[in-house]
Design an enzyme around this catalytic site. Structure first.
Site, PDB file in Angstrom:
ATOM      1  N   GLY A   1       0.795  -1.221   0.000  1.00 29.82           N
ATOM      2  CA  GLY A   1       0.000   0.000   0.000  1.00 29.82           C
ATOM      3  C   GLY A   1       0.827   1.270   0.000  1.00 29.82           C
TER       4      GLY A   1
ATOM      5  N   GLY B   1       2.551   3.691   1.523  1.00 26.82           N
ATOM      6  CA  GLY B   1       3.130   3.873   2.850  1.00 26.82           C
ATOM      7  C   GLY B   1       3.636   5.270   3.117  1.00 26.82           C
ATOM      8  NE  ARG B   2       8.430   6.315   0.002  1.00 25.53           N
ATOM      9  CZ  ARG B   2       9.712   6.382  -0.323  1.00 25.53           C
ATOM     10  NH1 ARG B   2      10.500   7.194   0.339  1.00 25.53           N
ATOM     11  NH2 ARG B   2      10.205   5.651  -1.281  1.00 25.53           N
TER      12      ARG B   2
ATOM     13  N   GLY C   1       7.119   7.325   6.657  1.00 26.81           N
ATOM     14  CA  GLY C   1       6.260   8.036   5.724  1.00 26.81           C
ATOM     15  C   GLY C   1       6.933   9.155   4.955  1.00 26.81           C
TER      16      GLY C   1
ATOM     17  NE  ARG D   1       3.781   9.289  -6.782  1.00 26.40           N
ATOM     18  CZ  ARG D   1       4.324   8.091  -6.604  1.00 26.40           C
ATOM     19  NH1 ARG D   1       5.515   7.841  -7.134  1.00 26.40           N
ATOM     20  NH2 ARG D   1       3.709   7.156  -5.918  1.00 26.40           N
TER      21      ARG D   1
ATOM     22  NE  ARG E   1       0.309   1.251  -7.352  1.00 26.69           N
ATOM     23  CZ  ARG E   1       1.384   1.997  -7.083  1.00 26.69           C
ATOM     24  NH1 ARG E   1       2.459   1.439  -6.575  1.00 26.69           N
ATOM     25  NH2 ARG E   1       1.373   3.300  -7.302  1.00 26.69           N
TER      26      ARG E   1
ATOM     27  CG  ASP F   1       4.919  -3.431  -5.052  1.00 33.89           C
ATOM     28  OD1 ASP F   1       5.500  -4.502  -5.290  1.00 33.89           O
ATOM     29  OD2 ASP F   1       5.500  -2.451  -4.539  1.00 33.89           O
ATOM     30  CG  ASN F   2       7.264  -0.848  -7.646  1.00 35.05           C
ATOM     31  OD1 ASN F   2       6.593  -0.166  -6.882  1.00 35.05           O
ATOM     32  ND2 ASN F   2       8.387  -1.437  -7.274  1.00 35.05           N
TER      33      ASN F   2
ATOM     34  CG  ASP G   1       5.581   3.354  -7.629  1.00 33.22           C
ATOM     35  OD1 ASP G   1       5.077   4.478  -7.533  1.00 33.22           O
ATOM     36  OD2 ASP G   1       4.994   2.324  -7.262  1.00 33.22           O
TER      37      ASP G   1
END
Length: 588
Positions: free
Chosen positions: A172, A174-175, A208, A265, A272, A342-343, A352
């Site tokens: 997830g 995370g930051r 984070g 961004r 994803r 996840d990317n 990412d």
């Protein structure tokens, strides 16, 4: 001479016919307002690459731009209404179930805050903001997580992923915090996100935050990739601070205090492969179906929402576009560095940016990430990693596919390698200025790559200097002030390859040498974001000097155009010796 099997570095294939290679058209001077580039905004909604030529967004009339940040209408409504939201509030780390997002308020960077960089192309061309707003306190606080716009409900996305080949469970944002969607004057919908904006329920043991080092790299590379013509997320701004952030850069116990930063961004979507995996793995099939329907309806307009095979068509599209994206990476020598599921975007855009790298000396085993001990994500392995990730996507989709559809999906997946190989073949033919199709084209390309590997020739500049050298110079074997070609020409078989290349060019009827050079210059960049360039800019930003960051951003916005300033600072020269000692890692 080698046999073809020995020479084939990439699995290049020759086919009887190929779709035409689109050649980008770029301005021939360094005026910022003249640049044009390829737009891939429609890629996710169409299984074929967009052939639309994108003009620079900088020519927007200033009178039509938003002068007050409060007029930027961002909304989280569609995302919140579409999905169940985490019932638990708070940014503390926890296991989350039965939702797509958690509400999460950003933690503002501690000042003093400074604007290190802003992309005028994004600020004015996508967000419709007057770039002068970036120099206001309002923008500083907005882009660093301290000011929320009306309509914005910050969200952190729940997803999972396979990392280095193994299921990692819940990951997830995370930051990162999604600030909502913005619909611009062109009707484009973009999702705004802050990265480095504090803890969320998905931060696990992290703080984070993001440091200046990684944030500079993300800002520069996402913008550089766009102007190379490669589908990517975009970066609007980079805010830096003096807030201390503790990092073990190379995971060797050498802990240091760095400074925090936040990147604003944008992407059409941040969903994803891991977004679907977490739902499938958790048995949340109704929610999996709901997310799939949303993604298809919002981003794959060519797919009929009533089509009983819509999930299969969606999968076929993602397979095709992922194969194409990785071929585009290969065409510029780009290694993502962390190709975990996840990317990998469902829209087949590059997201990412972490320990990425552009190859210098050509080496299929090039690994930019020092954390990748086994070379899983080497530049030459990316096509196979794409296949692995698409297999995991198919596994995630299986609960909503019939047995027959699953079998069809397997057949689609088997076609991935051929699609990728064909795309690579097309890109490298264009890089050599080849027209039409001849049986030995694949051999000619692979022969060159093998010589480049043997002589450690620079990837970017070898192709660029082949674009700039005249046919007469090639015939005479003389390459004054062309250091990459001089390296290549030291190979004992260079003359053999050159004879083959010149003979191939001679068979291209009605094609002048100037036309050949022009075509090649438009697909072979002179400037890419080499790690040593980024490192030099980072060291200055950490000292509150943003001049090199601004220069690099400008140069990389015109990568196919020779620029006097770039030549003066050595961006097309042989890399400095210290560049070989540089290391980047997942620590950011």
């Amino acid at each position: 001479m080698w046999s073809p099997n020995q020479v084939l570095v990439f699995a290049l294939v020759a086919a009887s016919s190929f779709t035409s290679v689109h050649v980008l058209e770029f301005c021939q001077n360094t005026d910022r307002d003249c640049h044009s580039d390829d737009n891939h905004d429609n890629m996710a909604s169409n299984s074929q690459p967009s052939l639309n030529t994108v003009k620079s967004r900088w020519n927007v009339s200033v009178s039509n731009l938003i002068k007050d940040l409060e007029q930027l209408k961002v909304s989280s409504k569609k995302l919140i209404e579409a999905f169940p939201i985490d019932e638990v509030n708070g940014n503390f780390a926890r296991s989350v179930k039965n939702c797509i997002f958690s509400k999460s308020i950003p933690t503002p960077l501690r000042g003093p805050l400074r604007l290190a960089a802003a992309s005028k192309d994004v600020i004015e061309g996508i967000l419709d903001l007057d770039v002068a707003l970036t120099h206001t306190n309002d923008f500083l606080h907005f882009a660093s997580g301290d000011k929320l716009l009306s309509g914005s409900v910050p969200l952190a996305h729940r997803y999972g992923g396979h990392q280095f080949g193994y299921w990692a469970g819940q990951l997830g944002d995370g930051r990162a915090h999604s600030l909502g969607q913005y619909t611009n004057r062109k009707g484009e919908v973009w999702e705004l996100q802050l990265k480095g904006s504090g803890k969320t329920p998905y931060s696990r043991s992290g703080d984070g935050r993001a440091v200046i080092r990684s944030s500079v790299r993300e800002f520069l590379c996402s913008e550089a990739m766009h102007f190379l013509g490669i589908p990517t997320s975009r970066a609007a701004s980079l805010i830096v601070s003096d807030e201390p952030v503790i990092r073990d850069k190379f995971y060797n116990g050498n802990v240091k205090t760095e400074k925090g930063a936040v990147v604003l961004r944008l992407a059409k979507s941040w969903f994803r492969i891991g977004s679907l995996e977490i739902l499938s793995q958790s048995g949340e099939i109704d929610l999996l179906r709901k997310l799939l329907n949303f993604v298809i309806d919002e981003h794959f307009s060519s797919i009929n929402s009533d089509d009983p095979d819509k999930y299969l068509v969606f999968y076929s599209t993602v397979v095709n576009e992922t194969a194409n994206l990785i071929a585009q990476w290969m065409s510029v020598g780009f290694a993502h560095g962390v190709c975990n599921t996840d990317n990998f975007s469902l829209l087949s855009i590059t997201i990412d940016y972490g320990p990425f790298g552009f190859m210098e000396a050509y080496d299929p085993a090039f690994v930019p990430n020092t954390s990748d001990d086994e070379g899983r994500y080497s530049v030459g392995a990316q096509a196979n990693v794409g296949l692995f990730n698409l297999e995991k996507l198919l596994n995630a989709l299986s609960p909503v596919l019939s047995k027959h559809q699953q079998n069809q999906a397997q057949s689609i997946l088997k076609g991935y390698a051929n699609i990728n190989q064909m795309r690579v073949h097309q890109h490298f033919k264009a890089k050599l200025g080849l027209l039409g199709e001849e049986e030995d084209d694949g051999y000619l390309i692979a022969f060159l790559l093998k010589m480049m590997e043997d002589t450690q020739s620079d990837f970017t500049m070898t192709f660029r200097q082949l674009s700039e050298v005249s046919a007469q110079q090639l015939h005479n074997r003389k390459f004054p002030q062309m250091w990459a070609l001089e390296d290549l020409s030291s190979h004992k078989l260079f003359s053999d390859w050159l004879s083959m290349f010149l003979l191939r060019l001679s068979r291209q009827l009605n094609d002048s040498d100037l036309q050949r050079q022009h075509r090649m210059k438009n697909v072979n960049p002179r400037y890419v974001l080499r790690n040593w360039m980024a490192e030099s800019a980072i060291s200055k930003v950490e000292m509150k000097d943003f001049s090199e960051m601004e220069l690099l951003h400008h140069i990389l916005s015109h990568p196919y155009v020779t620029q006097e300033t770039a030549e003066e600072v050595g961006y097309a020269a042989r890399p400095p010796l210290w560049a070989k000692r540089l290391k980047v890692s997942c620590s950011s």
